[in-house]
Design an enzyme around this catalytic site. Sequence first.
Site: not given
Length: 394
Positions: A208, A279-281
């Site tokens: 992120a 993306h993620c976190q």
Amino acid sequence: MVTMEELREMDCSVLKRLMNRDENGGGAGGSGSHGTLGLPSGGKCLLLDCRPFLAHSAGYILGSVNVRCNTIVRRRAKGSVSLEQILPAEEEVRARLRSGLYSAVIVYDERSPRAESLREDSTVSLVVQALRRNAERTDICLLKGGYERFSSEYPEFCSKTKALAAIPPPVPPSATEPLDLGCSSCGTPLHDQGGPVEILPFLYLGSAYHAARRDMLDALGITALLNVSSDCPNHFEGHYQYKCIPVEDNHKADISSWFMEAIEYIDAVKDCRGRVLVHCQAGISRSATICLAYLMMKKRVRLEEAFEFVKQRRSIISPNFSFMGQLLQFESQVLATSCAAEAASPSGPLRERGKTPATPTSQFVFSFPVSVGVHSAPSSLPYLHSPITTSPSC
């Protein structure tokens, strides 16, 4: 053995001249042109890389198409493979071969010096046999010395994976300091150090933090983002294309139900000549899972190969236990789908009497909690320690 009479040979210098002529003449020679090179006679030449997926991904001759001939294919082949097996994702190439639109096909492996040195069960031999059955009017040549010699003599005509910047490991804390597994000595979380990593020329993986850095995105030529979370904001909606997959990183989440939608989105960006950041976190579990699923589906590789490929680029990936189980099930479906397509093909292997091809479940959706142990072993892939095994019908 594949004898000299059966397989012609080509010196690296000849291929170099063809590529140089094609480049200067503005012909099709890039990786997006299905390995097609122009010949002096006006015909077209196809360049096939017969090495494993990981070797091809690390470096390849520009414009070459990687054939698929892994362990599963070899076991089923019994000495004979079809074009659907070795080129499962290259429908246009298969059609051109069968239509006789290629004047020549050049095959290469890692380092075979001569045709007479090839084993009957080698990938090159199996590929040549498939070509002779389906493209009888096409000349087939072996590149002498393979990729090793060509890349050594003409590196400018090869593409190699860029060296990745090493991420410094966390400094062990002293006995009086609190343990912080997420940060290195510089205070930046490990998953945010460096920048997004290139998985494929149009596909990047990151966190992120990377998605919030417009300077990084612009430097990489990112045009779209795939946000695999329910809480990470989309910072630049007026500047980039966005798609959200609201999945939590826990053992109850059914990420596999989003696989096909994510794959289609990535392909749509690719078709528009764009680049997408997934993306993620942290860029460790959810987004890594999507990238693995994409490689398995589009490159027709097993989870083992896809995992190693992505891990070489972003070493900290670690999909949660449930996601790994869903990826294993997805692997079964991808392989089963490939087998069904091969069985339905006119040139596919003959069906055994009384047997029918495996039929995949719809939409590649698997919704179940599983536990798959993920361990870091230096000589094996993490998921190989899993109690879950898959036995594809093919």
